[in-house]
Design an enzyme around this catalytic site. Structure first.
Site, PDB file in Angstrom:
ATOM      1  CE  LYS A  48      36.048  39.721  38.328  1.00 49.11           C
ATOM      2  NZ  LYS A  48      36.172  40.086  36.848  1.00 49.11           N
ATOM      3  CB  SER A  49      40.664  33.559  41.424  1.00 47.99           C
ATOM      4  OG  SER A  49      39.458  33.412  42.308  1.00 47.99           O
ATOM      5  CD1 TRP A  53      49.475  39.866  37.708  1.00 49.08           C
ATOM      6  CD2 TRP A  53      48.363  39.397  39.525  1.00 49.08           C
ATOM      7  NE1 TRP A  53      50.362  40.236  38.721  1.00 49.08           N
ATOM      8  CE2 TRP A  53      49.646  40.151  39.911  1.00 49.08           C
ATOM      9  CE3 TRP A  53      47.236  39.155  40.769  1.00 49.08           C
ATOM     10  CZ2 TRP A  53      50.048  40.143  41.373  1.00 49.08           C
ATOM     11  CZ3 TRP A  53      48.004  39.558  42.143  1.00 49.08           C
ATOM     12  CH2 TRP A  53      49.177  39.825  42.288  1.00 49.08           C
ATOM     13  CB  THR A  97      39.223  26.512  31.831  1.00 52.02           C
ATOM     14  OG1 THR A  97      37.976  25.973  32.364  1.00 52.02           O
ATOM     15  CG2 THR A  97      40.254  25.583  32.769  1.00 52.02           C
ATOM     16  CG  HIS A  98      36.175  30.577  35.163  1.00 57.01           C
ATOM     17  ND1 HIS A  98      37.529  30.949  35.982  1.00 57.01           N
ATOM     18  CD2 HIS A  98      35.839  31.452  34.723  1.00 57.01           C
ATOM     19  CE1 HIS A  98      37.421  32.285  35.563  1.00 57.01           C
ATOM     20  NE2 HIS A  98      36.435  32.603  34.842  1.00 57.01           N
ATOM     21  CB  SER A 128      36.328  40.753  42.491  1.00 55.24           C
ATOM     22  OG  SER A 128      37.195  40.885  41.257  1.00 55.24           O
ATOM     23  CB  SER A 222      53.006  45.954  39.213  1.00 53.75           C
ATOM     24  OG  SER A 222      52.991  47.006  38.199  1.00 53.75           O
TER      25      SER A 222
HETATM   26  P1  A3P Z   1      39.185  43.358  41.893  1.00 52.19           P
HETATM   27  O1  A3P Z   1      37.858  43.502  41.336  1.00 52.19           O
HETATM   28  O2  A3P Z   1      39.238  43.030  43.157  1.00 52.19           O
HETATM   29  O3  A3P Z   1      40.165  44.503  41.692  1.00 52.19           O
HETATM   30  P2  A3P Z   1      40.465  37.791  36.905  1.00 52.19           P
HETATM   31  O4  A3P Z   1      41.465  38.068  36.024  1.00 52.19           O
HETATM   32  O5  A3P Z   1      40.268  36.175  37.434  1.00 52.19           O
HETATM   33  O6  A3P Z   1      38.981  37.924  36.204  1.00 52.19           O
HETATM   34  O7  A3P Z   1      40.411  38.594  38.380  1.00 52.19           O
HETATM   35  C1  A3P Z   1      40.019  40.105  38.351  1.00 52.19           C
HETATM   36  C2  A3P Z   1      40.503  40.520  39.543  1.00 52.19           C
HETATM   37  O8  A3P Z   1      41.953  40.544  39.451  1.00 52.19           O
HETATM   38  C3  A3P Z   1      40.155  42.042  39.634  1.00 52.19           C
HETATM   39  O9  A3P Z   1      40.031  42.122  41.337  1.00 52.19           O
HETATM   40  C4  A3P Z   1      41.184  42.588  38.983  1.00 52.19           C
HETATM   41  O10 A3P Z   1      41.504  43.989  39.812  1.00 52.19           O
HETATM   42  C5  A3P Z   1      42.630  41.957  39.634  1.00 52.19           C
HETATM   43  N1  A3P Z   1      43.727  42.022  39.202  1.00 52.19           N
HETATM   44  C6  A3P Z   1      43.801  42.283  37.310  1.00 52.19           C
HETATM   45  N2  A3P Z   1      45.113  42.340  37.159  1.00 52.19           N
HETATM   46  C7  A3P Z   1      45.898  42.282  38.344  1.00 52.19           C
HETATM   47  C8  A3P Z   1      47.174  42.688  38.876  1.00 52.19           C
HETATM   48  N3  A3P Z   1      48.290  42.580  37.798  1.00 52.19           N
HETATM   49  N4  A3P Z   1      47.525  42.631  40.003  1.00 52.19           N
HETATM   50  C9  A3P Z   1      46.482  42.497  40.937  1.00 52.19           C
HETATM   51  N5  A3P Z   1      45.331  42.143  40.685  1.00 52.19           N
HETATM   52  C10 A3P Z   1      44.824  42.295  39.303  1.00 52.19           C
END
Ligand code: A3P
Length: 289
Positions: A48-49, A53, A97-98, A128, A222
């Site tokens: 969730k970091s 993206w 990877t985590h 998240s 974005s």
């Molecule tokens: P939130 O649940 O706070 O919205 P991961 O991709 O590592 O699983 O992380 C998921 C988190 O990244 C989610 O956070 C998600 O909404 C956020 N996220 C995904 N795409 C994004 C983007 N393009 N810009 C900003 N945050 C993004």
């Protein structure tokens, strides 16, 4: 309390989501022997970091255009995909990877593959991750309540274990391996100035891009553009994994959403644990922009 436990699988003392039973455990144990290529990029992060993206951004930098990637980071996640899938990915691969540094394929370290480490403040990570666990209800068999979630998070009773152990481990890795190419990038900095972070990342990757292209990649990746572009590509099977068929990997995409979830008491308790666990760390997380 009933339903407040997250169902996970333990392999050699580490916790994972149970998506593949014994086969998955074998795969995780075999990971150390996986083949690496010198031009692999390994995107590392605690869950969730911001992996979706940055996987998109890195691929766009490599392809040299701000065009949506017709594939998913899930297909390149080294602890879950079978070795023959990993070998079938054409170079240059953007693996993700985590796992911690010591758990990566040995060749990744020997061949000095570039590593990009994403860090995100743990309050937003916790919120998240809560939505992730609550949302993928069948897999985790989790019906838990937010008021009990933070103790699971703080005690590492979640897949890939404790956030604090994860960041400490990477801080030590960077200290102990000063010559391994590891680029550290904060989710909050990406939010604050995406173009600057895309430029830093391209420099690290040794790719030279025009200012216009850097801006275009930042914009194409974005939050709102990725929700539209990537969700449109997602297939039915994946959608059905989620409660109410509502995927939450693109949920809110902001810094500081934790303020809408943490009570004053939860925040005080979290700050106390954070201060204790991070006392010896030099990492500087931003909880708001
Ligand atoms: P939130 O649940 O706070 O919205 P991961 O991709 O590592 O699983 O992380 C998921 C988190 O990244 C989610 O956070 C998600 O909404 C956020 N996220 C995904 N795409 C994004 C983007 N393009 N810009 C900003 N945050 C993004």
């Amino acid at each position: 309390a009933g339903g407040d436990h997250i169902k996970l699988m333990e392999v050699d003392g580490e916790l994972y989501p149970n998506v593949g039973g014994e086969e998955q455990a074998k795969g995780i144990r075999a990971l150390a022997e996986a083949k690496a290529r010198p031009d692999d990029i390994v995107l590392c992060n605690y869950p969730k970091s911001g992996c979706h993206w940055m996987w998109e951004v890195i691929n766009m930098i490599l392809q040299g255009s701000a065009t949506t990637i017709p594939d998913f980071k899930e297909n390149h996640m080294i602890e879950f995909i079978p070795p023959n899938h990993m070998e079938a990915i054409p170079s240059p691969r953007v693996l993700n990877t985590h796992m911690k540094f010591s758990q990566l394929p040995r060749e990744t370290i020997e061949k000095r593959c570039k590593i990009v480490l994403i860090l995100r403040n743990p309050k937003d990570v916790a919120v998240s991750f809560y939505h992730h666990h609550f949302g993928i209800a069948k897999l985790y068999q989790y019906e838990g309540k937010w008021e009990n979630y933070l103790s699971l998070f703080n005690n590492g009773k979640v897949d890939w274990g404790s956030f604090y152990n994860y960041v400490h481990s990477w801080e030590k890795t960077i200290h102990d391996n000063p010559t391994h190419p590891i680029h550290v990038l904060y989710y909050e900095d990406m939010k604050a100035d995406s173009a600057a972070e895309v430029r830093r990342l391209a420099n690290f990757m040794g790719v030279s891009l025009s200012d216009d292209l850097i801006e275009a990649i930042a914009e194409k990746c974005s939050f709102h553009n990725m929700v539209n572009d990537k969700m449109g590509l997602e297939d039915e099977k994946w959608r059905k994994v989620w409660r109410d068929e509502k995927p939450r990997m693109y949920r809110k995409g902001e810094v500081g959403d934790w303020k809408n979830w943490f009570t004053v008491a939860q925040n005080e308790e979290f700050d106390r644990i954070y201060a204790e666990r991070m006392a010896n760390s030099k990492l500087k997380f931003r909880f708001t922009l």
